[in-house]
Design a protein around this motif. Structure first.
Motif, PDB file in Angstrom:
ATOM      1  N   HIS A 125      -3.767   7.003  -7.026  1.00 24.19           N
ATOM      2  CA  HIS A 125      -5.136   7.492  -7.180  1.00 24.19           C
ATOM      3  C   HIS A 125      -6.119   6.453  -6.681  1.00 24.19           C
ATOM      4  N   TYR A 146      -9.855  10.054  -3.655  1.00 24.75           N
ATOM      5  CA  TYR A 146      -8.677  10.628  -3.013  1.00 24.75           C
ATOM      6  C   TYR A 146      -7.433  10.439  -3.877  1.00 24.75           C
ATOM      7  N   ILE A 184       1.122  -3.354  -5.138  1.00 22.12           N
ATOM      8  CA  ILE A 184       0.022  -4.221  -4.751  1.00 22.12           C
ATOM      9  C   ILE A 184       0.104  -4.558  -3.269  1.00 22.12           C
ATOM     10  N   PHE A 185       1.313  -4.545  -2.741  1.00 22.87           N
ATOM     11  CA  PHE A 185       1.465  -4.829  -1.317  1.00 22.87           C
ATOM     12  C   PHE A 185       0.959  -3.687  -0.464  1.00 22.87           C
ATOM     13  N   LEU A 186       0.793  -2.586  -1.100  1.00 19.76           N
ATOM     14  CA  LEU A 186       0.614  -1.392  -0.301  1.00 19.76           C
ATOM     15  C   LEU A 186      -0.830  -0.977  -0.153  1.00 19.76           C
ATOM     16  N   PRO A 218      -2.971  -2.143   2.100  1.00 18.03           N
ATOM     17  CA  PRO A 218      -3.342  -1.898   3.493  1.00 18.03           C
ATOM     18  C   PRO A 218      -2.922  -0.523   4.030  1.00 18.03           C
ATOM     19  N   PRO A 219      -1.668  -0.108   3.832  1.00 18.68           N
ATOM     20  CA  PRO A 219      -1.348   1.204   4.399  1.00 18.68           C
ATOM     21  C   PRO A 219      -2.203   2.312   3.819  1.00 18.68           C
ATOM     22  N   HIS A 220      -2.566   2.166   2.580  1.00 16.28           N
ATOM     23  CA  HIS A 220      -3.358   3.250   2.040  1.00 16.28           C
ATOM     24  C   HIS A 220      -4.757   3.243   2.587  1.00 16.28           C
ATOM     25  N   ARG A 221      -5.089   2.135   3.124  1.00 16.15           N
ATOM     26  CA  ARG A 221      -6.381   2.118   3.805  1.00 16.15           C
ATOM     27  C   ARG A 221      -6.317   2.867   5.113  1.00 16.15           C
ATOM     28  N   THR A 222      -5.123   3.275   5.490  1.00 16.33           N
ATOM     29  CA  THR A 222      -5.013   4.153   6.641  1.00 16.33           C
ATOM     30  C   THR A 222      -5.794   5.430   6.372  1.00 16.33           C
ATOM     31  N   PHE A 223      -5.709   5.887   5.157  1.00 11.54           N
ATOM     32  CA  PHE A 223      -6.373   7.133   4.819  1.00 11.54           C
ATOM     33  C   PHE A 223      -7.809   6.891   4.397  1.00 11.54           C
ATOM     34  N   CYS A 224      -8.030   5.772   3.836  1.00 13.04           N
ATOM     35  CA  CYS A 224      -9.350   5.522   3.300  1.00 13.04           C
ATOM     36  C   CYS A 224      -9.633   4.039   3.438  1.00 13.04           C
ATOM     37  N   PRO A 225     -10.154   3.649   4.566  1.00 14.40           N
ATOM     38  CA  PRO A 225     -10.263   2.212   4.856  1.00 14.40           C
ATOM     39  C   PRO A 225     -11.123   1.467   3.849  1.00 14.40           C
ATOM     40  N   LYS A 276     -11.769   2.394   0.558  1.00 15.64           N
ATOM     41  CA  LYS A 276     -11.493   2.496  -0.867  1.00 15.64           C
ATOM     42  C   LYS A 276     -10.013   2.278  -1.160  1.00 15.64           C
ATOM     43  N   PRO A 277      -9.686   1.177  -1.765  1.00 16.86           N
ATOM     44  CA  PRO A 277      -8.287   0.935  -2.084  1.00 16.86           C
ATOM     45  C   PRO A 277      -7.839   1.779  -3.273  1.00 16.86           C
ATOM     46  N   ALA A 278      -6.538   1.806  -3.460  1.00 16.34           N
ATOM     47  CA  ALA A 278      -5.997   2.591  -4.555  1.00 16.34           C
ATOM     48  C   ALA A 278      -6.410   2.005  -5.896  1.00 16.34           C
ATOM     49  N   LYS A 279      -6.517   2.859  -6.881  1.00 18.22           N
ATOM     50  CA  LYS A 279      -6.849   2.394  -8.216  1.00 18.22           C
ATOM     51  C   LYS A 279      -5.654   2.444  -9.160  1.00 18.22           C
TER      52      LYS A 279
END
Lengths: 203, 548, 471
Positions: free
Chosen positions: B196, B200, C72-74, C76-83, C85-88
């Motif tokens: 989450h 998104y 926590i390593f991940l 950057p890849p999730h910034r592929t979708f949302c540069p 806003k990182p994951a929460k």
């Protein structure tokens, strides 16, 4: 209503996207649909009556899907076929390799099935010669070798399409006219058990 | 009763056991339906046995949790060396970016862009089938990033199988990372569910041998998104069967499934579009063409008469709407399977060419076997499509004959013309109900598995507005059917519309009012609407489904 | 040197003890959510040669391996979708991992085990069912944290930062009770003590006098019964201070107080019999010659950055007063004695005054009987919160008068509200026939629970309207 009486089973084979469906569309409905590519799902069947001299021969055309997914099913489509139109795309050499695969398959399983090689999209090659990826003479040699007829067609312009199916119907008529005359009726395909259709193709 | 409605147990064994409600003696249909209405007596309830398998919202998801937990415990500790290899690979892959990132965030982005550009170049040099969506194909573009909902399917080896936007090749590294994430968590005998972020969600659905991922910016809950992924999974199964799918990956772990699925991308594309727009997919229900009961009866009896030994279902569709359905005795269709059939017909023009004949797996009926479907349009100008489903692959001519017998009967009894006329008005405006401020509604009769809904009012005709309205319905549906905390009733007052959702054991309904609608009006509407539906039920629903 | 990283990590979650489908479950065991791991991580000091170097890490269950937190390593890849806003958070079947970046490049990762039900199964192996939907979390932003991590880095490098983190979080995490968090923790609001005008003025004049007499004092805050009455701090700072006081400092000192409530005698602190006043921070016994006069430091926001302050918390009976003094000033024994002598007697008096008034108010007829509705109110503008649902709320105990399922619905409605900025109203009826109303209007949120099976929508609406007017 069409579809009830069929004289000759004709099967369209070939790699996906070579234009089997377009060929049938052009022949049966005399149209060429422009738009995003739509692959055939499973297979589509159309019956088309055609004049051969005085007589009418009804071709039952099976347009099969080119996708590998349906390969296992293909046997039921070409089983008992009187003619197979094996299509390849003149602008795609790999599609010709695939055509050879189908020829082998037919030679092994349906020796009585007459083979017609059909190079499609000839309009593209005419516009730009460099587009041609399958040499006419090579295919002609191959066709002679396997005793097949060769056509190059364009579904877009309609070039050679009617000729192809006319040839299929005439060949059929010549070969089977004797049987045709001895039989009163066409084949009732629904009654499988005593179907002469199946009887004649398993010999 | 209440607990019953949300029971999560799923029965897979459809052949032997009927999930339909017990036949109820129906002396009379009550005129003024009351809130406490019992299943089977609500407006639109079928008089005989229903034609669909009874379903629960999120049944797949709730059932699946149990399965995987059980399975999980059986799996002994995984190969740790492999894991640590994976890990170091992944961290080097990511570390490279992170070090850059320490200095400037954009730099890390640039690097990724480069990486993707390379793979993209290799894609464009191939002559792939026309994509027709150039700008969103470019996965480095904002257009691609800002899509409302991405859906990805990958194999357990991390190979791309499907991507809603953009080519799979360009996404292979992204998918590799996704798979790494999945296996990290699984190494711990755990299962990843979702990520989450602000605005998104990334939802993962694990359906061995596939992994499905959705990246959504919608208001949908995790549960709703998983349900959509489930649909995509079943769409793939319906083309291959689960048996074949398993065999393929057992034989070759890194098999490129796109070879087998070639040409089916638009099925997934269309399905996802439907999921965003069609309330039927949300409710596990289908809607019927409004039709005079006499006409529908003739059609149904004609379908009934055109039977054959191996015929299991005869389905007549008009576009996305059902005209009639006849089934073999004791065989029930699952709404999800019917949705897959609707999607197959709706996303392909190939059946207009001639009579279609295709193997198809109905995963909810039996995920491991193929049926054979004869699919054809009744005439070239209308949307009337007949689907005949048989168990035998040799049945084509037999079913083709069934179709002709059916058509003949329709002609003889003048029903065909009546049907075509009825299709001129396949929907009705909400004004017909006569409630001011009521903009739109969806009503589902639970026992028949059918729903009715008026056409969209002008306010919601734009694509974005239509999807926004569906988004609101999805939100209400997700809340009211929340598996942990189901509700009976939701009234929601927003700036742009007021909404009401109500679920009883007999029906569920979702109403959309203009912001001027008051609570008093909403209260009165419910009664009035139920009365109206009761009055119109024989036109809007199939009250007497038949078997051969 | 004791730096208080005032906890800002406000965590909240709740879980129902009875979900509809386990109504019969006498043999079912239910496990609440629990904290598995807690990490603080900076990618700059990230993994080297396969080894992960956390700035701080704490594991509550030894069996959980560190790569559990690999997500926590991940980022950057999730910034592929949302540069941007990182994951929460990352949800898995067994646990949830929450990510929070209080400061650039500094990440906090918390791994929480999902609540679960264990029911005996035939095979003997317990059948564990994870209840994922039960936890909800809110990690809010802390202005108080701003610059702290990086400042410590500047001062003494990673080693100093580690030392400080270790000191603060070790205790903080021990005191964290995830199981008792609920909607109130999401708001992180301040409960204000209701008071008549006279008493309020008395308190105000007390504060003024103290600030005059003890001129070192920069800010003052006054609390009674764990509820705020007066504060000179900025709202956001007060919110965090309030959280710290009510969930950490006060509970730690509540036990001796409860024991000695009715007697002025505190044997360990004999001497001063004139008042009940004592320091909650700093020296425990002024008479002790060894007493250290060190107070925790806190950081509050100013227009240009932040300032460092000593925090003195002084309490007499139920009244507590916080004095905040610039950290550069040195606090001596003399100052503390002066404060004790000055504040002690007056605060004791004030506390009994407030107590008296409070009791009079409580005895007013009409408020005695149980109302047929309960509510939670929160005002985003002044952070005021009010709850008639909670009978007692501390860090470790959340005693509510309603079913946990209902609390969960309140949480759901709240998360619906937070997704749109517009004003909204949601009325739901639960499977157990309770009505729950959520109303968001003009920065205020009101949640009402009604136990009126047979009421209809209009009646519920009317009831709520009258409540809002009354409130």
């Amino acid at each position: 209503m069409s579809g009830q009486r069929v004289d000759a089973k004709v099967v369209m084979l070939g790699k996906e996207y070579v234009g089997k469906t377009s060929l049938v569309e052009r022949y049966v409905h005399n149209r060429f649909l422009v738009g995003p590519y739509q692959n055939t799902i499973g297979a589509a069947f159309v019956a088309k009556p055609i004049h051969v001299g005085e007589k009418i021969v009804t071709l039952g055309i099976w347009d099969t899907a080119g996708s590998e997914r349906y390969e296992a099913m293909s046997r039921i489509y070409y089983r008992g076929a009187k003619a197979a139109i094996v299509c390849y795309d003149l602008t795609d050499s790999s599609s010709f390799q695939r055509a050879k695969f189908w020829v082998k398959e037919l030679q092994n399983c349906e020796e009585h099935c007459k083979i017609y090689l059909c190079g499609t999209k000839s309009d593209l090659v005419e516009d730009d010669r460099s587009m041609r990826k399958v040499d006419f003479h090579d295919v002609q040699d191959y066709a002679d070798e396997i005793k097949a007829q060769l056509f190059e067609t364009s579904s877009k312009s309609g070039h050679n399409v009617d000729e192809l199916f006319q040839k299929v119907a005439e060949d059929y008529d010549q070969l089977y006219s004797f049987q045709q005359m001895t039989e009163e009726k066409g084949v009732d395909l629904c009654q499988k058990k005593n179907s002469t259709f199946y009887a004649c193709c398993h010999h | 009763m209440a607990a019953d409605v949300h029971n999560s147990k799923v029965n897979w064994d459809i052949q032997n056991e009927s999930l339909a409600p017990i036949d109820k003696l129906r002396i009379e249909r009550s005129d003024s339906p009351t809130p406490g209405i019992v299943e089977g007596t609500e407006p639109g309830a079928a008089q005989e046995k229903a034609m669909f398998v009874h379903t629960q919202s999120f049944e797949d998801l709730t059932a699946e949790t149990r399965d995987t937990v059980d399975g999980d415990q059986e799996v002994e500790s995984c190969d740790l060396t492999k894991l640590s290899n994976d890990l170091s690979q992944l961290s080097t892959h990511l570390l490279g970016q992170e070090e850059e990132q320490g200095e400037a965030e954009e730099k890390g982005e640039d690097q990724k862009v480069e990486m993707f550009d390379e793979s993209l170049a290799s894609v464009t040099s191939q002559d792939s089938s026309p994509c027709g969506r150039e700008d969103i194909c470019d996965i480095t573009s904002d257009a691609w990033r800002n899509q409302r909902k991405h859906v990805f399917v990958l194999s357990e080896a991390g190979k791309p199988i499907y991507s809603r936007y953009g080519t799979e090749e360009a996404l292979s590294s992204t998918m590799g990372v996704m798979m790494a994430l999945v296996s990290f968590v699984e190494a711990d005998k755990n299962m990843i569910k979702s990520i989450h972020g602000d605005g998104y969600k990334v939802v993962f659905l694990r359906k061995s041998p596939l992994v499905l991922v959705s990246v959504a910016r919608t208001r949908q809950s995790e549960q709703e998104l998983s349900r959509e992924l489930c649909y995509i999974y079943y769409q793939i199964v319906s083309l291959l069967t689960i048996t074949q799918l398993n065999q393929i990956f057992e034989r070759k772990q890194n098999y490129d499934l796109r070879r087998l699925l070639a040409g089916s991308e638009h099925l997934n594309d269309n399905l996802l579009k439907q999921l965003d727009r069609d309330p039927g997919f949300l409710l596990s229900a289908v809607t019927c063409v409004p039709l005079a009961v006499s006409t529908r009866d003739i059609i149904t009896s004609s379908l009934q008469a055109a039977k054959a030994k191996n015929l299991v279902f005869s389905i007549l569709l008009a576009g996305n709407q059902l005209v009639s359905l006849v089934r073999k005795k004791d065989q029930y269709l699952h709404p999800m399977d019917l949705h897959l059939l609707l999607n197959l017909v709706g996303s392909s023009s190939s059946f207009r060419e001639g009579e279609g004949w295709t193997p198809i797996c109905l995963p909810k009926f039996n995920p491991s076997g193929f049926f054979h479907a004869h699919i054809s349009y009744l005439d070239s100008s209308s949307d009337l499509c007949l689907i005949l489903i048989s168990t035998s692959r040799e049945d084509f001519f037999c079913l083709s004959d069934c179709k002709h017998r059916f058509l003949e009967r329709l002609w003889r009894r003048n029903a065909f013309q009546n049907l075509l006329e009825a299709l001129q008005t396949p929907t009705y405006p909400v004004d017909l109900v006569g409630i001011p401020e009521l903009r739109h509604f969806v009503y589902k009769s639970k026992s028949s598995g059918l729903y009715t809904s008026p056409e969209l009012p002008p306010t919601y005709l734009v694509d974005e507005e239509q999807e926004r309205l569906m988004g609101l319905y999805q939100y209400l549906h997700g809340r009211i059917h929340n598996s942990r905390n189901p509700l009976r009733y939701i009234y929601h007052c927003g700036q742009r519309e007021n909404l009401l959702a109500w679920v009883t054991s007999g029906f569920e309904m979702y109403l959309c009012f203009s912001p001027l609608g008051t609570k008093v009006l909403a209260m009165n509407t419910v009664t009035k609407l139920l009365k109206w539906i009761r009055k119109e039920e024989d036109r809007l629903f199939i009250l007497s489904p038949q078997t051969y | 040197m004791k730096t208080v990283f005032v906890k800002y990590l406000s965590i909240c979650l709740c879980f129902p003890f009875h979900s509809p489908r386990m109504a019969s479950g006498s043999q079912e065991k239910l496990y609440g959510p629990s904290l598995l791991n807690f990490f603080i991580y900076n990618p700059k000091f990230g993994p080297r040669e396969g080894e992960v170097r956390w700035l701080f890490s704490h594991m509550f269950e030894g069996s959980v391996s560190w790569h559990n937190s690999i997500a926590i390593f991940l980022f950057p890849p999730h910034r592929t979708f949302c540069p941007t806003k990182p994951a929460k958070s990352l949800h898995t079947q067994k646990n949830r991992q929450f990510f929070f970046e209080p400061e650039e490049h500094f990440w906090m990762v918390m791994v929480v085990k999902n609540p679960m039900i264990e029911r005996p199964s035939k095979g003997g192996k317990p059948d564990l069912e994870y209840q994922e939907e039960e936890i909800f979390f809110a990690l809010l932003h802390s202005q108080l944290f701003n610059g702290r991590f990086s400042k410590a880095m500047d001062e003494g490098g990673v080693a100093l930062l580690r030392e400080r983190l270790e000191k603060f979080f070790y205790r903080y995490l021990q005191a964290l009770h995830l199981g008792s968090c609920d909607l109130l923790d999401v708001f992180g609001g301040i409960s204000f003590f209701p008071l008549d005008k006279m008493t309020y003025l008395k308190i105000q004049s007390f504060v003024n006098q103290m600030e005059q007499s003890l001129n070192l004092v920069k800010y003052t805050a006054f609390l009674y019964n764990d509820q705020l009455i007066w504060s000179g701090l900025e709202q956001d700072d007060m919110r965090i201070l309030y959280k710290y006081l009510t969930t950490s400092l006060f509970p730690r000192h509540s036990e001796p107080e409860l024991a000695g409530r009715d007697s002025p005698m505190r044997p360990e602190m004999s001497g001063n019999l004139l008042h009940y006043g004592r320091f909650l921070t700093g020296p425990t016994n002024l008479k002790d010659p060894e007493a250290k006069f060190r107070f925790p430091k806190i950081y509050v926001n100013t227009e240009n950055g932040y300032e460092e302050l000593h925090l003195i918390v002084y309490k007499a009976m139920s009244a507590a007063v916080c004095f905040m003094i610039n950290a550069t000033a040195e606090l001596t024994r003399e100052f503390c004695e002066q404060l004790d002598n000055l504040v002690g007697p007056r605060l004791t008096l004030l506390a009994s005054d407030i107590c008296e008034h409070h009791n009079i108010n409580r005895r007013t007829p009409g408020l005695e009987k149980e109302p047929h509705f309960k509510f939670i109110y929160f005002n985003h503008m002044n952070l005021a919160e009010k709850s008639t649902i909670h009978m007692r709320k501390t860090a470790s105990v959340s005693l509510t008068s309603v079913h946990p399922d209902l609390m969960k619905i309140l949480g759901d409605i709240n998360s619906d509200f937070s997704r749109v900025d517009d004003d909204e109203e949601i009325i739901v009826k639960t499977m157990t026939d309770y009505w729950v109303v959520g109303k968001k209007s003009d920065q205020r949120e009101l949640y009402v629970i009604l136990n009126q099976k047979n009421a209809n929508l209009i009646e519920v609406n009317d009831l709520c309207a009258s409540q809002i007017l009354a409130g």
